[in-house]
Write an enzyme that holds these catalytic residues in place. Structure first.
Site, mmCIF file in Angstrom:
data_model
loop_
_atom_site.group_PDB
_atom_site.id
_atom_site.type_symbol
_atom_site.label_atom_id
_atom_site.label_comp_id
_atom_site.label_asym_id
_atom_site.label_seq_id
_atom_site.Cartn_x
_atom_site.Cartn_y
_atom_site.Cartn_z
ATOM 1 N N GLU A 181 6.776 8.189 14.169
ATOM 2 C CA GLU A 181 7.151 7.532 12.963
ATOM 3 C C GLU A 181 8.106 8.370 11.997
ATOM 4 O O GLU A 181 8.970 8.037 11.064
ATOM 5 C CB GLU A 181 5.938 7.284 12.087
ATOM 6 C CG GLU A 181 4.855 6.267 12.846
ATOM 7 C CD GLU A 181 5.446 4.773 12.564
ATOM 8 O OE1 GLU A 181 6.473 4.652 11.967
ATOM 9 O OE2 GLU A 181 4.778 3.982 13.197
ATOM 10 N N THR A 187 4.566 -0.405 19.212
ATOM 11 C CA THR A 187 3.690 0.401 18.078
ATOM 12 C C THR A 187 2.532 -0.151 17.567
ATOM 13 O O THR A 187 1.681 0.531 16.979
ATOM 14 C CB THR A 187 4.905 0.989 16.930
ATOM 15 O OG1 THR A 187 5.380 -0.448 16.460
ATOM 16 C CG2 THR A 187 5.985 1.901 17.590
ATOM 17 N N GLU A 247 8.559 1.178 6.717
ATOM 18 C CA GLU A 247 8.230 2.257 7.639
ATOM 19 C C GLU A 247 7.959 3.620 7.356
ATOM 20 O O GLU A 247 7.092 4.497 7.878
ATOM 21 C CB GLU A 247 9.299 2.257 8.692
ATOM 22 C CG GLU A 247 9.278 0.757 9.626
ATOM 23 C CD GLU A 247 8.066 0.906 10.744
ATOM 24 O OE1 GLU A 247 7.866 1.899 11.307
ATOM 25 O OE2 GLU A 247 7.936 -0.120 11.068
ATOM 26 N N GLU A 288 8.511 -2.626 18.299
ATOM 27 C CA GLU A 288 7.589 -3.005 17.096
ATOM 28 C C GLU A 288 6.218 -3.398 17.875
ATOM 29 O O GLU A 288 5.182 -3.183 17.384
ATOM 30 C CB GLU A 288 8.078 -4.097 16.078
ATOM 31 C CG GLU A 288 9.266 -3.696 15.366
ATOM 32 C CD GLU A 288 9.036 -2.717 14.446
ATOM 33 O OE1 GLU A 288 7.773 -2.188 14.509
ATOM 34 O OE2 GLU A 288 9.859 -2.171 13.510
ATOM 35 N N TRP A 303 0.842 -1.216 0.077
ATOM 36 C CA TRP A 303 -0.026 -0.082 -0.015
ATOM 37 C C TRP A 303 0.861 1.238 -0.036
ATOM 38 O O TRP A 303 1.918 1.130 0.467
ATOM 39 C CB TRP A 303 -0.961 0.028 1.295
ATOM 40 C CG TRP A 303 -0.338 0.044 2.413
ATOM 41 C CD1 TRP A 303 0.103 -0.831 3.301
ATOM 42 C CD2 TRP A 303 0.234 1.359 3.297
ATOM 43 N NE1 TRP A 303 0.613 -0.614 4.474
ATOM 44 C CE2 TRP A 303 0.754 0.856 4.385
ATOM 45 C CE3 TRP A 303 0.120 2.578 2.797
ATOM 46 C CZ2 TRP A 303 1.284 1.665 5.552
ATOM 47 C CZ3 TRP A 303 0.655 3.460 3.886
ATOM 48 C CH2 TRP A 303 1.226 2.986 5.209
ATOM 49 N N HIS A 336 6.461 -6.744 11.191
ATOM 50 C CA HIS A 336 7.754 -6.311 11.772
ATOM 51 C C HIS A 336 8.378 -6.920 13.026
ATOM 52 O O HIS A 336 9.389 -7.439 13.238
ATOM 53 C CB HIS A 336 8.253 -4.896 11.826
ATOM 54 C CG HIS A 336 7.895 -4.083 10.297
ATOM 55 N ND1 HIS A 336 7.701 -2.890 9.998
ATOM 56 C CD2 HIS A 336 8.118 -4.852 9.018
ATOM 57 C CE1 HIS A 336 7.724 -2.816 8.598
ATOM 58 N NE2 HIS A 336 7.755 -3.759 8.036
ATOM 59 N N ASP A 339 1.513 -3.563 9.654
ATOM 60 C CA ASP A 339 2.873 -3.398 9.154
ATOM 61 C C ASP A 339 3.443 -3.592 10.446
ATOM 62 O O ASP A 339 4.588 -4.543 10.431
ATOM 63 C CB ASP A 339 3.125 -1.963 8.685
ATOM 64 C CG ASP A 339 3.067 -2.068 7.144
ATOM 65 O OD1 ASP A 339 2.228 -3.087 6.655
ATOM 66 O OD2 ASP A 339 3.217 -1.117 6.575
ATOM 67 N N GLU A 340 3.254 -2.952 11.562
ATOM 68 C CA GLU A 340 4.195 -3.218 12.654
ATOM 69 C C GLU A 340 4.250 -4.522 13.168
ATOM 70 O O GLU A 340 5.038 -4.931 13.696
ATOM 71 C CB GLU A 340 3.614 -2.045 13.826
ATOM 72 C CG GLU A 340 3.547 -0.600 13.345
ATOM 73 C CD GLU A 340 4.932 -0.055 13.294
ATOM 74 O OE1 GLU A 340 5.978 -0.629 13.139
ATOM 75 O OE2 GLU A 340 4.924 1.275 13.017
ATOM 76 N N HIS A 374 4.463 5.115 6.945
ATOM 77 C CA HIS A 374 3.616 5.418 8.125
ATOM 78 C C HIS A 374 3.658 6.835 8.506
ATOM 79 O O HIS A 374 2.430 7.377 8.626
ATOM 80 C CB HIS A 374 4.154 4.814 9.206
ATOM 81 C CG HIS A 374 4.042 3.219 8.986
ATOM 82 N ND1 HIS A 374 4.669 2.427 9.916
ATOM 83 C CD2 HIS A 374 3.661 2.370 7.891
ATOM 84 C CE1 HIS A 374 4.702 1.227 9.445
ATOM 85 N NE2 HIS A 374 3.900 0.943 8.346
#
Length: 393
Positions: free
Chosen positions: A134, A228, A172, A225, A91, A261, A257-258, A175
């Protein structure tokens, strides 16, 4: 060991790892303060970061440990890099924002601003704080590239560790871009003050106390991670409760995403426990004794010397990120890495194991008392991010 006023420099070949761990509590004292700008002889002001960590430790991993990370390059290539998404399947921020090329752009912005009217100031304080965290991404890539044995030695190194760091950074980077644009379009926040805060923060850097040591570094990133992931997940929940489904989708997407990760970094530490359980448990205990500092702990906006503390207090009150979450994360990682059932440890390793396994309960007891005191000391605090309006903190 050479000791200076503002730095401790440790030669990696001068001591054993465990001996160093036992001594550090006496030698490593990191503090964050605001430094005054000083005048130099030609009348020009010398730039000094507004926040500095004074006493720092470097290179706490002995040379023989480097071979472990060299030997793991094949594993990292086959396992770690699978947690990255191809750019063409990822995305992008514009997927969630009003279409600037569309004739309906202004109507879309108007709709966005209408939705944002339902969100309280305290929510924006927390969302801005998360976005600023971020946006300080250059600092985090710098931090990863301090770690011995896994750093990107050239800036374009083909090793899997370096490939991971660059691609993780690239993922990242979206974000902060997305949250920044959304907040700008909302009209609810003072973007210039926010931009100043970002510049101050990147200029100050961070002091995670990882000491160029990848054991400590990957334990830190595993913890962060997950933190977040929790924080963005809770801002998504609050946005949904207030009717801003698009913002909820944005925060939820970032949280996903976090989480991915987090899984990658915990896999690294899991592998370290498999290969070197004693060294890894000592590293985990070490990081928890020092406490996990948040990435934006040197946050400053040019006005509030206690900005990060005030932001964190609002996040705690809204339930976005709390002391309970801190204890829960440690408990999650202890279970994830099977810390309680580790065997074959040295006497120091067993002590570290006992300390880590008993820590979540101790943290909860301490924080219960601390929160009671915090409620008594609560006061209204102005936040420059929302044009100086006051929030209970």
């Amino acid at each position: 060991m050479a000791i200076a006023m503002n730095q401790i420099v440790v030669s990696p070949s001068s001591y054993a790892y465990r001996l160093y761990q036992s001594r550090r509590s006496r030698s490593s004292i990191a503090s964050s303060i605001r430094s005054a700008t000083t005048e130099v002889t030609n009348g020009r002001k010398l730039y000094i970061p507004p926040r500095e960590a004074h006493v720092q430790v470097k290179h706490s991993m002995p040379p023989q440990k480097l071979e472990i990370f060299k030997s793991l390059e094949g594993w990292a290539d086959e396992t770690l890099l699978t947690y990255l998404k191809p750019v063409e399947k990822s995305w992008q921020p514009t997927d969630f924002l009003p279409e600037a090329e569309s004739e309906g752009f202004y109507d879309q912005v108007k709709e966005l601003r209408e939705r944002c009217k339902e969100l309280p100031d305290e929510y924006f304080v927390v969302l801005v704080g998360d976005m600023i965290t971020e946006e300080a991404l250059p600092t985090y890539q710098t931090m990863l590239n301090t770690l011995d044995g896994v750093r990107d030695e050239t800036g374009a190194s083909p090793t899997p560790w370096a490939v991971w760091t660059r691609a993780w950074t690239a993922e990242e980077n979206r974000h902060g871009d997305l949250l920044n644009k959304y907040l700008y379009l909302s009209g609810r926040v003072d973007m210039r003050q926010i931009e100043k805060t970002i510049q101050y923060l990147i200029g100050s850097g961070m002091d995670p106390k990882t000491e160029n040591n990848p054991y400590l570094g990957f334990i830190y990133t595993s913890f962060q991670e997950r933190a977040t992931f929790i924080s963005h997940g809770n801002t998504a929940r609050l946005a949904k409760d207030r009717g801003d489904l698009k913002l909820a989708q944005i925060c939820g997407t970032i949280a996903a995403d976090e989480k991915r990760h987090e899984t990658a970094y915990t896999k690294i530490v899991e592998k370290l426990f498999e290969i070197d359980a004693d060294g890894t448990i000592l590293g985990l205990a070490d990081m928890m004794k020092k406490k996990i500092s948040m990435p934006a702990h040197l946050m400053y906006d040019g006005q509030d010397d206690n900005l990060f503390e005030h932001f964190s207090t609002v996040a705690q009150r809204l339930g976005v990120y709390t002391a309970k979450d801190y204890a829960d994360i440690l408990e999650f990682l202890v279970e994830r890495w099977n810390v309680e059932t580790l065997s074959g440890l040295s006497s120091e390793g067993h002590k570290a194991q006992d300390f880590v396994c008993g820590l979540p309960a101790r943290i909860r007891k301490i924080e219960e008392r601390a929160q009671g005191r915090a409620k008594e000391a609560a006061k209204n605090v102005p936040f420059s991010w929302i044009f100086g309006r006051e929030i209970r903190a």
